[in-house]
Design a protein around this motif. Structure first.
Motif, PDB file in Angstrom:
ATOM      1  N   GLY A 119       0.986  -1.257   0.084  1.00  0.00           N
ATOM      2  CA  GLY A 119       0.090   0.047   0.016  1.00  0.00           C
ATOM      3  C   GLY A 119       0.842   1.266  -0.098  1.00  0.00           C
ATOM      4  O   GLY A 119       0.382   2.265   0.514  1.00  0.00           O
ATOM      5  N   ILE A 120       2.144   1.029  -0.554  1.00  0.00           N
ATOM      6  CA  ILE A 120       2.938   2.192  -0.637  1.00  0.00           C
ATOM      7  C   ILE A 120       2.646   3.114  -2.095  1.00  0.00           C
ATOM      8  O   ILE A 120       2.635   2.599  -2.972  1.00  0.00           O
ATOM      9  N   ASN A 121       2.772   4.587  -1.719  1.00  0.00           N
ATOM     10  CA  ASN A 121       2.633   5.397  -2.914  1.00  0.00           C
ATOM     11  C   ASN A 121       3.828   5.551  -3.556  1.00  0.00           C
ATOM     12  O   ASN A 121       4.714   6.499  -2.889  1.00  0.00           O
ATOM     13  N   PRO A 122       4.475   5.349  -4.524  1.00  0.00           N
ATOM     14  CA  PRO A 122       5.843   5.558  -5.154  1.00  0.00           C
ATOM     15  C   PRO A 122       6.008   7.005  -5.216  1.00  0.00           C
ATOM     16  O   PRO A 122       7.186   7.496  -4.776  1.00  0.00           O
ATOM     17  N   GLU A 123       5.082   7.704  -5.623  1.00  0.00           N
ATOM     18  CA  GLU A 123       5.115   9.158  -5.766  1.00  0.00           C
ATOM     19  C   GLU A 123       5.433   9.930  -4.443  1.00  0.00           C
ATOM     20  O   GLU A 123       6.290  10.981  -4.731  1.00  0.00           O
ATOM     21  N   ASP A 124       5.203   9.383  -3.358  1.00  0.00           N
ATOM     22  CA  ASP A 124       5.799  10.116  -2.200  1.00  0.00           C
ATOM     23  C   ASP A 124       7.282   9.923  -1.848  1.00  0.00           C
ATOM     24  O   ASP A 124       7.621  10.791  -1.041  1.00  0.00           O
ATOM     25  N   TYR A 125       7.778   9.067  -2.542  1.00  0.00           N
ATOM     26  CA  TYR A 125       9.182   9.075  -2.367  1.00  0.00           C
ATOM     27  C   TYR A 125      10.070   9.612  -3.594  1.00  0.00           C
ATOM     28  O   TYR A 125      11.169   9.979  -3.263  1.00  0.00           O
ATOM     29  N   LEU A 126       9.548   9.184  -4.807  1.00  0.00           N
ATOM     30  CA  LEU A 126      10.228   9.544  -6.013  1.00  0.00           C
ATOM     31  C   LEU A 126      10.188  11.047  -6.270  1.00  0.00           C
ATOM     32  O   LEU A 126       9.567  11.340  -7.363  1.00  0.00           O
ATOM     33  N   LYS A 127      10.752  11.939  -5.503  1.00  0.00           N
ATOM     34  CA  LYS A 127      10.887  13.260  -5.700  1.00  0.00           C
ATOM     35  C   LYS A 127      12.217  13.817  -5.408  1.00  0.00           C
ATOM     36  O   LYS A 127      12.934  12.896  -4.638  1.00  0.00           O
ATOM     37  N   LYS A 128      12.957  14.652  -6.266  1.00  0.00           N
ATOM     38  CA  LYS A 128      14.096  15.014  -6.623  1.00  0.00           C
ATOM     39  C   LYS A 128      14.664  15.287  -5.282  1.00  0.00           C
ATOM     40  O   LYS A 128      15.944  14.879  -4.715  1.00  0.00           O
ATOM     41  N   ASP A 129      14.128  16.177  -4.506  1.00  0.00           N
ATOM     42  CA  ASP A 129      14.668  16.683  -3.031  1.00  0.00           C
ATOM     43  C   ASP A 129      14.932  15.271  -2.121  1.00  0.00           C
ATOM     44  O   ASP A 129      15.674  15.355  -1.512  1.00  0.00           O
ATOM     45  N   ILE A 130      13.868  14.452  -2.018  1.00  0.00           N
ATOM     46  CA  ILE A 130      14.104  13.173  -1.299  1.00  0.00           C
ATOM     47  C   ILE A 130      15.055  12.571  -1.808  1.00  0.00           C
ATOM     48  O   ILE A 130      16.081  12.023  -0.870  1.00  0.00           O
ATOM     49  N   MET A 131      15.384  12.069  -2.936  1.00  0.00           N
ATOM     50  CA  MET A 131      16.265  11.268  -3.557  1.00  0.00           C
ATOM     51  C   MET A 131      17.699  11.973  -3.723  1.00  0.00           C
ATOM     52  O   MET A 131      18.522  11.363  -3.233  1.00  0.00           O
TER      53      MET A 131
ATOM     54  N   VAL B 277      11.989   1.739   2.426  1.00  0.00           N
ATOM     55  CA  VAL B 277      11.243   2.279   1.257  1.00  0.00           C
ATOM     56  C   VAL B 277      12.143   3.301   0.369  1.00  0.00           C
ATOM     57  O   VAL B 277      12.139   3.237  -0.933  1.00  0.00           O
ATOM     58  N   ILE B 278      12.796   3.891   1.133  1.00  0.00           N
ATOM     59  CA  ILE B 278      13.687   5.100   0.364  1.00  0.00           C
ATOM     60  C   ILE B 278      14.680   4.402  -0.361  1.00  0.00           C
ATOM     61  O   ILE B 278      14.997   4.495  -1.456  1.00  0.00           O
ATOM     62  N   CYS B 279      15.420   3.139   0.061  1.00  0.00           N
ATOM     63  CA  CYS B 279      16.513   2.423  -0.727  1.00  0.00           C
ATOM     64  C   CYS B 279      15.897   1.769  -2.093  1.00  0.00           C
ATOM     65  O   CYS B 279      16.576   1.780  -3.062  1.00  0.00           O
ATOM     66  N   MET B 280      14.585   1.444  -1.945  1.00  0.00           N
ATOM     67  CA  MET B 280      13.995   0.741  -3.004  1.00  0.00           C
ATOM     68  C   MET B 280      13.644   1.782  -4.017  1.00  0.00           C
ATOM     69  O   MET B 280      13.613   1.559  -5.291  1.00  0.00           O
ATOM     70  N   ALA B 281      13.151   2.845  -3.664  1.00  0.00           N
ATOM     71  CA  ALA B 281      12.802   4.052  -4.461  1.00  0.00           C
ATOM     72  C   ALA B 281      13.986   4.482  -5.002  1.00  0.00           C
ATOM     73  O   ALA B 281      14.148   4.933  -6.246  1.00  0.00           O
ATOM     74  N   LEU B 282      15.223   4.652  -4.561  1.00  0.00           N
ATOM     75  CA  LEU B 282      16.324   4.952  -5.132  1.00  0.00           C
ATOM     76  C   LEU B 282      16.814   4.112  -6.361  1.00  0.00           C
ATOM     77  O   LEU B 282      17.330   4.632  -7.436  1.00  0.00           O
ATOM     78  N   ALA B 283      16.564   2.892  -6.196  1.00  0.00           N
ATOM     79  CA  ALA B 283      16.904   2.029  -7.231  1.00  0.00           C
ATOM     80  C   ALA B 283      16.076   2.518  -8.342  1.00  0.00           C
ATOM     81  O   ALA B 283      16.513   2.336  -9.534  1.00  0.00           O
ATOM     82  N   ILE B 284      14.924   2.648  -8.199  1.00  0.00           N
ATOM     83  CA  ILE B 284      13.877   3.217  -9.392  1.00  0.00           C
ATOM     84  C   ILE B 284      14.436   4.220  -9.973  1.00  0.00           C
ATOM     85  O   ILE B 284      14.573   4.749 -11.123  1.00  0.00           O
TER      86      ILE B 284
END
Length: 216
Positions: free
Chosen positions: A114-126, A172-179
């Motif tokens: 139930g994770i929204n990828p868009e919540d993490y895939l943002k330039k400042d967060i990455m 989740v951050i680590c996995m989002a970084l891969a994307i």
């Protein structure tokens, strides 16, 4: 692409095809992602293109199996040069396709959780995440081997955080970084990752239940 909705579609397709009939551990998910990255590297080592399709047509000059181009381009590296090859397999293959498979595995897990990828895939967060991991701010200038090694690192860190009982956010951050890094690399080398993601997902929807009879 609305990636939140796409993650839900990917997970729903995995459920419908039986891949969540039995519980899967987080370690198994990470291992499958590592497998897709290794397959991308093997495609590169074999000298194959970003996207190709197996073709049963024979080149009369060397009698070898050849591959075809992306659908819609009407390009075929066989005797059918100016039209869509009637012998082309529907399954997309290639370096970029295997990287997309890694993204699809991650999105499948995110959809399940139930994770929204868009919540993490943002330039400042990455950007902040890469600073925290002491990762260079620029991608590896198209070097696939370096990029794959970097992705293995992020996925391994996600698993380490899971084992150590770290907060969900750090996993989740680590996995989002891969994307994120795959997307950056794709832009750098001129690959339309969104189209390939959608193409592979649409193909996955046509596959048989638990195709290949694999245990995992």
């Amino acid at each position: 692409m609305k990636i939140n909705e796409f993650a839900k579609e990917v997970h729903q397709n995995a459920v419908e095809h039986g891949w969540w009939d039995e519980p899967r551990t987080f370690g198994e998910i990470i291992a499958l992602c590592h497998s897709e990255l290794s397959e991308a590297l093997e495609e590169f080592r074999a000298g194959r293109p970003m996207v190709w399709y197996d073709c049963s047509a024979k080149d009369p000059t060397d009698d070898s199996i050849v591959w075809c181009g992306m659908p819609g381009t009407e390009e075929c590296y066989s005797i059918f040069e100016d039209k869509k090859c009637p012998y082309r397999n529907d399954k997309p293959e290639g370096i970029a396709v295997e990287l997309c498979d890694c993204i699809i595995r991650i999105l499948d897990w995110m959809g399940k959780e139930g994770i929204n990828p868009e919540d993490y895939l943002k330039k400042d967060i990455m950007d902040n995440a890469m600073l925290a991991f002491d990762t260079p701010s620029t991608i590896c200038k198209g070097n696939l081997g370096d990029m794959v090694s970097e992705l293995h690192l992020y996925l391994s860190l996600a698993y380490r955080n899971w084992l150590n009982g770290a907060g969900y956010y750090s996993i989740v951050i680590c996995m989002a970084l891969a994307i994120w890094r795959i997307q950056e690399w794709a832009q750098e080398v001129g690959v339309d990752m969104e189209t390939i993601l959608r193409t592979k997902h649409e193909y996955n929807k046509t596959r048989p239940y638990r195709h290949g009879g694999k245990a995992l």
